[in-house]
Design an enzyme around this catalytic site. Structure first.
Site, short mmCIF file in Angstrom:
data_model
loop_
_atom_site.label_atom_id
_atom_site.label_comp_id
_atom_site.label_asym_id
_atom_site.label_seq_id
_atom_site.Cartn_x
_atom_site.Cartn_y
_atom_site.Cartn_z
N SER A 236 0.82 -1.21 0.00
CA SER A 236 0.00 0.00 0.00
C SER A 236 0.85 1.26 0.00
CB SER A 236 -0.91 0.01 1.23
OG SER A 236 -0.15 0.21 2.42
N GLY A 238 2.17 2.25 2.84
CA GLY A 238 2.19 2.62 4.24
C GLY A 238 3.32 1.93 4.98
N VAL A 239 3.44 2.23 6.27
CA VAL A 239 4.54 1.71 7.08
C VAL A 239 4.51 0.18 7.13
CG1 VAL A 239 5.58 1.69 9.38
CG2 VAL A 239 4.51 3.78 8.51
N ASP A 240 3.34 -0.39 7.41
CA ASP A 240 3.25 -1.82 7.67
C ASP A 240 3.65 -2.66 6.46
OD1 ASP A 240 2.18 -0.86 10.05
OD2 ASP A 240 0.13 -0.99 9.29
N SER A 241 3.01 -2.39 5.32
CA SER A 241 3.32 -3.18 4.14
C SER A 241 4.73 -2.90 3.63
CB SER A 241 2.29 -2.92 3.02
OG SER A 241 2.31 -1.58 2.59
N SER A 242 5.23 -1.68 3.84
CA SER A 242 6.60 -1.35 3.42
C SER A 242 7.62 -2.14 4.21
CB SER A 242 6.86 0.15 3.59
OG SER A 242 6.00 0.91 2.78
N LYS A 382 2.29 -0.92 16.11
CA LYS A 382 2.83 0.02 15.13
C LYS A 382 4.24 0.47 15.46
CE LYS A 382 0.82 1.71 12.15
NZ LYS A 382 0.71 1.37 10.72
#
Length: 526
Positions: A236, A238-242, A382
């Protein structure tokens, strides 16, 4: 399912598993343990003692939960866990269940406690070493221990309405302690001290675990799981998927293919940013799927937020299935599901966490998907994902980027989705973020965004009457996104934001600021 005990023991020198009885804060317990330098993981409450023993645990923690131990279908545990010879800490429901199994009586409390309570400690050592003898704790219970009977237990702390707010075993062969309150939440100021006392004084841990250990262990696990197959990562930006993409790239290199779906619900210039970051910086094979027409077509006439999430989740799956046709040997789908997503979706080992809202990347994956799911950060919060990203060398501008919901602007436009509404909220959001960055508040806030409300209000612009839309601003501060408080943005900054949005975004004549905390509100409006 419960993680493989033998593999955990091989990967981590010190483990303190947490039996999850369905508490909304169960993973916070793991978090506190990991913060203290000891690896912790949630496991199913019905895990046999023989399986737990394979982990070679330094101690065991029993979480709270929404059930009553007297309920017919209340979750329980293997009583042999209390006889394993390792320290056991029971919290709230975990304490009640343990005490009941040991022979104490648990009944409905005369006065249910919810919120802050004053704890009076009668044995200021062991679990309460260096904790003030009178201290604030956070209670949330309807049942409590009413009589210790012949359970070989003794009280070590109480509150005004709870005489057995903490107990310990008097049997020298059993190192059990239980607390009726919740030391894992920030509303118990000395909760961190209580956990450290349990881990270092009772369990004799040394605290050598760190996030780099998690990165190595997870990369090794992924490499072994995947073999020579290909993994598709739902990206996406965003932080998580990156961070997930960076971890996968570290583990399997060119066996990773990232798929970015442009669903028409993105922030301004989001697609350009993702393509630049992952093609140029990470040099990852990135495939972009333009599905704007399909997603927006699905959402015509839909105003229920849960239905929006379902439709978006289904379409995402279809997009990945279609993209996979051009990717040879694609057997796995990876995504950046976090623990707060799992809990809000009602997924827990006890099977009875409350379903707050659906997340398109949690559960519900149809059997015909054809992929095996990989969720490397499913057990993390997070800020732990940010720490993992730093360990993996992900640039700060990505690591510290504010979260963006999987369903995108569909949950920031309340009511039916239209192109006009999406453009309004995009423009308002861009102004909001520009001013937050300019004021030096971006890193001081955890999530900031604009919401288009499904109402109109009367205004006056240019001496004429207007009847136009309302934008709500949302800014929160949080460590773990399980709880959050609204950010105290200076009034002059809010004034600039409001003035700019009303003057620069066509169709808006009123701006309001959301001052709700989580709980009772969630961070997103839908």
């Amino acid at each position: 399912m419960t993680p493989n005990a033998d593999k955990l023991a091989a990967l981590h020198k010190e483990i303190v598993p947490v039996l999850d009885f369905g508490s909304q804060t169960a993973q916070l317990i793991c978090r506190r343990v990991r913060d203290a330098g000891v690896f912790s993981v949630l496991i199913s409450p019905d895990t046999p003692a023989s399986e737990i023993r394979k982990m070679n645990p330094k101690g065991i923690i029993l979480s709270g939960g929404p059930s009553s131990v007297s309920d017919q279908d209340a979750p329980t545990m293997d009583p042999a866990i209390l006889e394993m010879g390792v320290p056991v800490l029971g919290i709230c429901y975990g304490m009640q269940l343990s005490c009941k199994l040991l022979g104490a009586q648990v009944t409905k409390a005369d006065h249910s406690e919810y919120g802050r309570a004053q704890l009076n400690i009668s044995e200021p050592n062991g679990l309460f070493d260096a904790v003030p003898e009178s201290t604030q704790v956070w209670m949330s219970h309807g049942d409590q221990i009413s009589h210790l009977s012949d359970a070989n237990l003794t009280p070590i702390a109480s509150t005004k309405t709870c005489p057995y707010a903490a107990v310990k075993s008097t049997d020298p062969s059993r190192a059990f302690v239980g607390v009726q309150f919740h030391p894992e939440v920030t509303h118990t100021p000395h909760g961190v001290d209580i956990f450290r006392n349990f881990l270092y004084e009772m369990c004799k841990c040394t605290g050598t675990w760190k996030m780099s250990d998690f990165a190595k262990a997870e990369a090794d696990r992924i490499r072994e799981l995947v073999g020579d197959k290909t993994v598709i990562c739902g990206l996406s930006g965003g932080v998580d998927s990156s961070v997930v993409a960076a971890l996968l790239h570290k583990a399997i290199g060119d066996q990773l293919v990232c798929v970015f779906v442009d669903n028409g619900l993105l922030r301004k210039k989001e697609r350009d940013l993702v393509e630049h970051t992952f093609k140029d910086h990470f040099h990852i094979d990135l495939r972009v799927v333009d599905a704007r027409a399909e997603f927006l077509g699905d959402l015509v006439g839909i105003d229920d937020p849960q239905e929006k999430r379902k439709l978006i989740g289904h379409r995402f799956i279809e997009c990945f299935k279609e993209a996979a046709k051009d990717i040879p040997d694609a057997h796995f789908l990876a995504q950046g599901t976090l623990y707060p997503d799992v809990i809000e979706s009602g997924h827990g080992y006890a099977g009875n966490s409350a379903n707050i809202k659906l997340h398109h990347n949690v559960g519900g994956l149809p059997e015909e998907l054809g992929f095996e799911l990989i969720e490397p950060v499913r057990e993390l919060f997070k800020d732990e994902v940010r720490a993992l990203g730093t360990v993996l060398g992900v640039p700060d501008q990505i690591v510290w980027r504010h979260p963006f919901p999987g369903p995108g602007l569909a949950v920031r436009v309340l009511g039916e989705i239209t192109e006009e509404k999406l453009e309004i909220v995009r423009n308002a959001d861009e102004i909001l973020l520009e001013e937050i960055v300019a004021a030096g508040l971006y890193r001081k806030t955890s999530q900031v965004f604009a919401v288009l409300l499904p109402v109109q209000s009367v205004g006056v612009m240019g001496d004429g009457r207007t009847y136009e839309r309302v934008i709500a601003l949302r800014a929160v501060e949080t460590e773990d996104f399980m709880t959050a408080d609204w950010a105290r943005i200076p009034f002059d900054v809010l004034a600039r934001i409001s003035t700019r949005i009303i003057n620069e975004v066509q169709g808006i004549n009123r701006v309001v600021y959301d001052i709700s905390s989580k709980p009772p509100a969630t961070i997103e409006w839908e």
